[in-house]
Design an enzyme around this catalytic site. Structure first.
Site, mmCIF file in Angstrom:
data_model
loop_
_atom_site.group_PDB
_atom_site.id
_atom_site.type_symbol
_atom_site.label_atom_id
_atom_site.label_comp_id
_atom_site.label_asym_id
_atom_site.label_seq_id
_atom_site.Cartn_x
_atom_site.Cartn_y
_atom_site.Cartn_z
ATOM 1 N N LYS A 73 0.861 -1.184 0.000
ATOM 2 C CA LYS A 73 0.000 0.000 0.000
ATOM 3 C C LYS A 73 0.898 1.235 0.000
ATOM 4 C CE LYS A 73 -3.914 1.820 2.764
ATOM 5 N NZ LYS A 73 -4.757 1.549 3.956
ATOM 6 N N SER A 108 -9.722 1.530 2.973
ATOM 7 C CA SER A 108 -8.883 2.347 2.131
ATOM 8 C C SER A 108 -7.841 1.567 1.335
ATOM 9 C CB SER A 108 -8.157 3.383 2.990
ATOM 10 O OG SER A 108 -7.291 2.746 3.910
ATOM 11 N N SER A 117 -9.675 -1.074 7.093
ATOM 12 C CA SER A 117 -9.151 -0.860 5.740
ATOM 13 C C SER A 117 -8.434 -2.042 5.112
ATOM 14 C CB SER A 117 -8.211 0.342 5.727
ATOM 15 O OG SER A 117 -8.972 1.517 5.664
HETATM 16 N N1 GLN Z 1 -12.921 3.645 6.583
HETATM 17 C C1 GLN Z 1 -12.344 4.027 7.824
HETATM 18 C C2 GLN Z 1 -11.931 5.462 7.789
HETATM 19 O O1 GLN Z 1 -12.218 6.089 6.834
HETATM 20 C C3 GLN Z 1 -11.168 3.138 8.149
HETATM 21 C C4 GLN Z 1 -9.963 3.499 7.392
HETATM 22 C C5 GLN Z 1 -8.774 2.642 7.723
HETATM 23 O O2 GLN Z 1 -8.893 1.577 8.321
HETATM 24 N N2 GLN Z 1 -7.615 3.147 7.354
HETATM 25 O O3 GLN Z 1 -11.343 6.007 8.671
#
Ligand code: GLN
Length: 490
Positions: free
Chosen positions: A82, A157, A181
């Site tokens: 990532k 994400s 994410s």
């Molecule tokens: N969707 C969640 C957020 O927007 C989790 C994101 C993540 O785990 N990095 O914060």
């Protein structure tokens, strides 16, 4: 149009074939680069593909194997990171304009550990800017598409990392999971995704979003591959002060132990009794997984975690609060972008205005507000107390259960634009995953059947802190049962 790969070689198969000389790393790499060549312009899993470097590294690895060297358990396995994990001399963007042109002077610990195990880096994958989002639609470089259906999101994400595995561009990838994410995009793309215990995998070189929640973990096609990658990247790292001072747990050896006698708790609140909005098909698949585990010998019962209902509210105070502090370092001086201004404050403001996208700005504002004098106790303090309560409730549940079970995501992959107008609708994607980040416990998503729309469904297996072995043991059984159910349906 689907670009999901059929019958992919697993990381374990690739490593065995490369190490034994049945194939070589260059051939494996060429196959994966050919798939990237064929469909990456449509899928957009990557921010950067390192094709030449990957070929060179594959050749070098083949030379070492020819010379009789043991190159490690991931010999010749193509992998992706990532794009919020630092790679020395290779652009690392967090899918944000504010890091444009920045090249880290050091590697994340996970990048070094994978390379030392013989894995070969193919590229850096797309994400929601600074990992804030659940669809990759918040990337400054355009969204990633779900390889199973290009009109749908891959989740987020870590959508690029999930899509890169689902499309067969790499055999394994790493994502980061602050609120879901890794697990949510794994569910939406039909692959395995693991959020390890907080501290089980080094965060050194992971660009911080919310430091008390962030964890790195793998995406793979199989539970066994995830176990192997977890073994490689896990274990103590003196460069991360929150790293657990223990070696990585042995996971690959527990996978065939079955579930006879294990106690599995189905979380009531996430099964339609407390948390609204979990779709009927996702609930049905989760119930089928629980029934199949019971038929395989597990003792399955329902369990209530009342505080899980407030997990989302707590998370959206704690995570933005930490983000507002972590992201203050992007000041136009130390990293990437600089927009000029008449003085330092104006330069700083202009840089942050131009460099951050809307969602990142929203989080910084939410977090700054929650931490401000006068609101601190009412918001941030209360959110922290909920966090303690949640951890206590999980601990109580784990007196009676070895693992817990729930849906991973409330729905299957949705269409682009479906949830972008309403931040709350997007945030709700993580209702089932956030509680484990708040408690620090491990959790993983395993594909289990499909939804009414034909898209993959993921089931979540949760375990107490540092109990990854039993989590993987149950996950392996869930995977076998999913394959059995699929075979029976055909
Ligand atoms: N969707 C969640 C957020 O927007 C989790 C994101 C993540 O785990 N990095 O914060």
């Amino acid at each position: 149009m689907s670009h999901a790969v059929d019958n992919p070689s697993t990381a374990i198969e690739i490593a065995q074939a490369v190490a034994s000389g049945a194939t070589n790393a260059s051939t494996v790499m060429d196959e994966h680069l050919a798939r990237i060549e064929a469909s990456e312009t449509e899928v957009h899993a990557f921010n950067l593909v390192l094709a030449d470097q990957a070929r060179q590294h594959a050749d070098a690895l083949d030379a070492r194997i020819a010379a009789g060297e043991d190159v490690g358990p991931l010999a010749g396995v193509p992998i992706a990171l990532k794009d919020n994990m630092c790679t020395r001399g290779i652009a690392t963007t967090c899918s944000s304009r504010i890091l444009e042109g920045w090249e880290p002077p050091y590697n994340a610990t996970v990048a070094d550990r994978l390379a030392n195990a013989g894995a070969i880096l193919v590229g850096k994958t797309n994400l929601d800017e600074f990992a804030m989002g659940s669809s990759t639609e918040n990337s400054a470089f355009g969204p990633t598409k779900n390889p199973h259906d290009l009109s749908r999101v891959p989740g987020g994400s870590s959508g690029g990392s999930a899509a890169a595995v689902a499309a067969g561009y790499v055999a394994a990838s790493l994502g980061s999971d602050t609120g879901g994410s890794i697990r949510q995009p794994a569910a939406l793309c039909g692959v395995v995704g693991v959020k390890p215990t907080y501290g089980a995998v080094s965060r050194y070189g992971l660009i911080a979003f919310a430091s008390s929640l962030d964890q790195i973990g793998p995406f793979t096609h199989t539970v066994a591959d995830a176990a192997l990658v977890h073994e490689v990247i896990g274990g103590h790292d003196p460069l991360d002060s929150t790293s657990i001072p223990q070696p990585a747990p042995a996971l690959t050896e527990v996978l065939d132990r079955g579930v006879d006698g294990l106690r599995v708790g189905l979380i009531d609140e996430m099964m339609g009794h407390g948390i609204d909005g979990i779709s009927a098909d996702v609930l049905a698949r989760t119930n089928e997984a629980a029934e199949a585990l019971a038929a395989a010998g597990a003792k399955v019962d329902r369990v209530s975690i009342p505080a899980s209902i407030y997990g989302l509210s707590s998370y959206y105070l704690v995570a933005p609060a930490e983000a507002s502090s972590n992201l203050s370092r992007y000041d136009g001086v130390r990293y990437g972008l600089r927009e000029d201004g008449a003085n330092v404050v104006e330069m700083n403001t202009a840089t942050r205005t131009a460099g951050f996208g809307d969602e990142v700005k929203r989080r910084i504002m939410l977090g700054t507000y929650a931490l401000s004098a006068g609101y601190y106790d009412a918001y941030y303090g209360k959110a922290q107390r909920l966090r303690t309560l949640l951890a206590q409730e999980f601990n109580e549940a784990y007196q009676r259960f070895d693992v817990l079970l729930s849906p991973t995501s409330p729905c299957t992959a949705f269409a682009f634009g479906d949830k972008t107008a309403d931040p709350m609708a997007m945030y709700l994607n993580d209702v089932c995953t956030i509680p484990s980040n708040l408690s620090g416990d491990p959790a993983m998503s395993v594909p289990f059947g499909i939804g009414d729309d034909g898209m993959p469904v993921g089931v979540q297996v949760l375990a107490p802190a540092t109990h990854e072995p039993v989590m993987f043991q149950v996950a392996a059984e869930v995977e076998r049962l999913a394959a059995e159910a699929k075979g029976a349906a055909q």
